[in-house]
Design a protein around this motif. Sequence first.
Motif, PDB file in Angstrom:
ATOM      1  N   ARG A 177       0.828  -1.205   0.000  1.00 13.02           N
ATOM      2  CA  ARG A 177       0.000   0.000   0.000  1.00 13.02           C
ATOM      3  C   ARG A 177       0.855   1.245   0.000  1.00 13.02           C
ATOM      4  O   ARG A 177       2.031   1.230   0.386  1.00 13.02           O
ATOM      5  N   PHE A 178       0.247   2.346  -0.455  1.00 12.28           N
ATOM      6  CA  PHE A 178       0.822   3.673  -0.302  1.00 12.28           C
ATOM      7  C   PHE A 178      -0.216   4.473   0.452  1.00 12.28           C
ATOM      8  O   PHE A 178      -1.390   4.511   0.066  1.00 12.28           O
ATOM      9  N   ALA A 179       0.191   5.095   1.570  1.00 11.77           N
ATOM     10  CA  ALA A 179      -0.765   5.769   2.447  1.00 11.77           C
ATOM     11  C   ALA A 179      -0.305   7.200   2.716  1.00 11.77           C
ATOM     12  O   ALA A 179       0.189   7.513   3.800  1.00 11.77           O
ATOM     13  N   PRO A 180      -0.469   8.095   1.758  1.00 11.07           N
ATOM     14  CA  PRO A 180      -0.005   9.469   1.921  1.00 11.07           C
ATOM     15  C   PRO A 180      -0.978  10.328   2.715  1.00 11.07           C
ATOM     16  O   PRO A 180      -2.157   9.989   2.858  1.00 11.07           O
ATOM     17  N   THR A 181      -0.460  11.433   3.218  1.00 11.09           N
ATOM     18  CA  THR A 181      -1.286  12.443   3.880  1.00 11.09           C
ATOM     19  C   THR A 181      -1.579  13.547   2.875  1.00 11.09           C
ATOM     20  O   THR A 181      -0.645  14.225   2.424  1.00 11.09           O
ATOM     21  N   PRO A 182      -2.824  13.757   2.500  1.00 11.52           N
ATOM     22  CA  PRO A 182      -3.150  14.761   1.477  1.00 11.52           C
ATOM     23  C   PRO A 182      -3.183  16.177   2.047  1.00 11.52           C
ATOM     24  O   PRO A 182      -4.228  16.815   2.144  1.00 11.52           O
ATOM     25  N   SER A 183      -2.008  16.659   2.426  1.00 10.67           N
ATOM     26  CA  SER A 183      -1.889  17.995   3.022  1.00 10.67           C
ATOM     27  C   SER A 183      -1.089  18.938   2.141  1.00 10.67           C
ATOM     28  O   SER A 183      -0.742  20.037   2.564  1.00 10.67           O
ATOM     29  N   GLY A 184      -0.772  18.508   0.930  1.00 14.17           N
ATOM     30  CA  GLY A 184       0.013  19.326   0.012  1.00 14.17           C
ATOM     31  C   GLY A 184       0.438  18.491  -1.169  1.00 14.17           C
ATOM     32  O   GLY A 184       0.130  17.292  -1.251  1.00 14.17           O
ATOM     33  N   ARG A 185       1.141  19.092  -2.077  1.00 14.81           N
ATOM     34  CA  ARG A 185       1.608  18.394  -3.275  1.00 14.81           C
ATOM     35  C   ARG A 185       2.723  17.421  -2.909  1.00 14.81           C
ATOM     36  O   ARG A 185       3.568  17.711  -2.058  1.00 14.81           O
ATOM     37  N   MET A 186       2.731  16.248  -3.501  1.00 14.03           N
ATOM     38  CA  MET A 186       3.808  15.291  -3.254  1.00 14.03           C
ATOM     39  C   MET A 186       5.141  15.863  -3.715  1.00 14.03           C
ATOM     40  O   MET A 186       5.225  16.515  -4.751  1.00 14.03           O
ATOM     41  N   HIS A 187       6.202  15.599  -2.937  1.00 20.48           N
ATOM     42  CA  HIS A 187       7.554  15.894  -3.387  1.00 20.48           C
ATOM     43  C   HIS A 187       8.240  14.576  -3.734  1.00 20.48           C
ATOM     44  O   HIS A 187       7.658  13.492  -3.593  1.00 20.48           O
TER      45      HIS A 187
ATOM     46  N   GLU B 182      -9.789  17.103   0.360  1.00 19.17           N
ATOM     47  CA  GLU B 182     -10.103  16.234  -0.765  1.00 19.17           C
ATOM     48  C   GLU B 182      -9.460  16.753  -2.041  1.00 19.17           C
ATOM     49  O   GLU B 182      -9.118  15.972  -2.930  1.00 19.17           O
ATOM     50  N   GLU B 183      -9.267  18.066  -2.136  1.00 15.78           N
ATOM     51  CA  GLU B 183      -8.608  18.614  -3.319  1.00 15.78           C
ATOM     52  C   GLU B 183      -7.167  18.132  -3.414  1.00 15.78           C
ATOM     53  O   GLU B 183      -6.700  17.738  -4.496  1.00 15.78           O
ATOM     54  N   PHE B 184      -6.440  18.130  -2.297  1.00 15.50           N
ATOM     55  CA  PHE B 184      -5.086  17.586  -2.311  1.00 15.50           C
ATOM     56  C   PHE B 184      -5.113  16.089  -2.633  1.00 15.50           C
ATOM     57  O   PHE B 184      -4.227  15.586  -3.326  1.00 15.50           O
ATOM     58  N   ALA B 185      -6.101  15.379  -2.129  1.00 13.53           N
ATOM     59  CA  ALA B 185      -6.219  13.951  -2.418  1.00 13.53           C
ATOM     60  C   ALA B 185      -6.448  13.722  -3.909  1.00 13.53           C
ATOM     61  O   ALA B 185      -5.877  12.798  -4.506  1.00 13.53           O
ATOM     62  N   ARG B 186      -7.271  14.557  -4.520  1.00 12.78           N
ATOM     63  CA  ARG B 186      -7.530  14.437  -5.957  1.00 12.78           C
ATOM     64  C   ARG B 186      -6.247  14.667  -6.763  1.00 12.78           C
ATOM     65  O   ARG B 186      -5.941  13.901  -7.692  1.00 12.78           O
ATOM     66  N   ILE B 187      -5.502  15.707  -6.411  1.00 13.01           N
ATOM     67  CA  ILE B 187      -4.256  16.007  -7.115  1.00 13.01           C
ATOM     68  C   ILE B 187      -3.259  14.878  -6.922  1.00 13.01           C
ATOM     69  O   ILE B 187      -2.527  14.496  -7.841  1.00 13.01           O
ATOM     70  N   LEU B 188      -3.222  14.321  -5.723  1.00 11.91           N
ATOM     71  CA  LEU B 188      -2.300  13.229  -5.421  1.00 11.91           C
ATOM     72  C   LEU B 188      -2.599  12.014  -6.309  1.00 11.91           C
ATOM     73  O   LEU B 188      -1.682  11.407  -6.879  1.00 11.91           O
ATOM     74  N   ARG B 189      -3.873  11.670  -6.437  1.00  7.92           N
ATOM     75  CA  ARG B 189      -4.253  10.551  -7.310  1.00  7.92           C
ATOM     76  C   ARG B 189      -3.833  10.822  -8.760  1.00  7.92           C
ATOM     77  O   ARG B 189      -3.325   9.936  -9.456  1.00  7.92           O
ATOM     78  N   GLU B 190      -4.055  12.050  -9.183  1.00  9.96           N
ATOM     79  CA  GLU B 190      -3.708  12.424 -10.556  1.00  9.96           C
ATOM     80  C   GLU B 190      -2.211  12.306 -10.792  1.00  9.96           C
ATOM     81  O   GLU B 190      -1.764  11.817 -11.842  1.00  9.96           O
ATOM     82  N   ASP B 191      -1.401  12.754  -9.823  1.00 13.31           N
ATOM     83  CA  ASP B 191       0.054  12.657  -9.969  1.00 13.31           C
ATOM     84  C   ASP B 191       0.515  11.202 -10.014  1.00 13.31           C
ATOM     85  O   ASP B 191       1.415  10.847 -10.793  1.00 13.31           O
TER      86      ASP B 191
ATOM     87  N   LYS C 239       7.522  19.108   1.935  1.00 10.63           N
ATOM     88  CA  LYS C 239       6.540  19.739   1.056  1.00 10.63           C
ATOM     89  C   LYS C 239       6.789  21.229   0.886  1.00 10.63           C
ATOM     90  O   LYS C 239       6.140  21.881   0.070  1.00 10.63           O
ATOM     91  N   ARG C 240       7.744  21.771   1.644  1.00 11.11           N
ATOM     92  CA  ARG C 240       8.116  23.174   1.463  1.00 11.11           C
ATOM     93  C   ARG C 240       9.058  23.369   0.279  1.00 11.11           C
ATOM     94  O   ARG C 240       9.268  24.485  -0.176  1.00 11.11           O
ATOM     95  N   ASP C 241       9.643  22.264  -0.211  1.00  9.63           N
ATOM     96  CA  ASP C 241      10.563  22.352  -1.346  1.00  9.63           C
ATOM     97  C   ASP C 241       9.755  22.353  -2.642  1.00  9.63           C
ATOM     98  O   ASP C 241       9.649  21.344  -3.331  1.00  9.63           O
TER      99      ASP C 241
ATOM    100  N   ASP D 172       8.533  19.570  -5.901  1.00 12.33           N
ATOM    101  CA  ASP D 172       7.227  18.930  -5.769  1.00 12.33           C
ATOM    102  C   ASP D 172       6.694  18.602  -7.161  1.00 12.33           C
ATOM    103  O   ASP D 172       7.238  19.029  -8.185  1.00 12.33           O
ATOM    104  N   MET D 173       5.622  17.828  -7.195  1.00 14.68           N
ATOM    105  CA  MET D 173       5.140  17.327  -8.477  1.00 14.68           C
ATOM    106  C   MET D 173       4.610  18.438  -9.373  1.00 14.68           C
ATOM    107  O   MET D 173       4.647  18.321 -10.599  1.00 14.68           O
ATOM    108  N   GLY D 174       4.117  19.511  -8.782  1.00 15.34           N
ATOM    109  CA  GLY D 174       3.642  20.613  -9.603  1.00 15.34           C
ATOM    110  C   GLY D 174       4.754  21.204 -10.447  1.00 15.34           C
ATOM    111  O   GLY D 174       4.591  21.434 -11.656  1.00 15.34           O
TER     112      GLY D 174
END
Length: 305
Positions: A9-19, A54-63, A244-246, A250-252
Amino acid sequence: MEQQYPVGRFAPTPSGRMHLGNVFAALIAWLSVKSRNGVFLLRMEDLDTQRTSEEFARILREDLCWLGLDWDAETPPQSRRSEVYDRYVRLLREKELLYPCYCTRSQLHSVNAPHLSDGTYVYPGTCRNLSEAEKAAFDRLPAWRVKVPDRNYAFTDLCQGAFAQNLSEDCGDFVVQRADGVHVYQLAVTVDDGEAGVTEVVRGVDLMGSAPRQMYLQELFGFSHPAYGHVPLLVAPDGRRLSKRDEDLDMGALRLRKKPEEIVGILAHSCGLLEKYEPISPRELSSVFFWKKLKMDNIELQIPD
């Protein structure tokens, strides 16, 4: 019939864009199970609803999809499982293993409290044997701690090798539910992995000290111990740990200047899976994945132009 395939599993915290550090953990978790035709699950660890969305979760899935790290199923997010966690808290209470703790944050982090080398405090059992009169004297709600045994919990990590910890000496009784009613990470992740049938937990090496606590809860709840793989942390050329400050990593930002195969190739070469840098997809990389190739120590990230 005994399960024949691994479940990761991958269990991220959707609090920002993945780095890239998050991506690296996801990549290794995905490769480990997919190289053996296993099942890969996605779960959002959103216990802290003040920081997650949920918006961060959506972006995370997309990435993840953009990178080629697909998943076979997504299990319910932690924010929707409070009633489930409550059942396991009641089980601990029935076993007479829970007690209220009234210690303040400042007391727990005082210079006089025992601390490990990484700064983590070892709970000294201050509230373990309070009388009813002593409990009644406090004018605040307590957190709830679980009593731990004076016992070693040991395992052989897929990446880091042998690891052992005595819960009583190296951790102390730990919180499973905060004073505001929120269930903590140790309880939630143990229940989530156990109920989902996860057989392999891959995550950053900074979480390796959590494994013995989770192994203890697994025993209490009747879950099997999964295999653990704690991967090294990625650090910038100046030695600082990625966060996530870097925003430049980050993926964006990365998606504006790199293709997904280039990002996977950078990570694969940096950690030792590829002898030289080359763009590669996760599916292609899975055919050459072996845990023994992976570096154990922190990985200095080098991103080619």
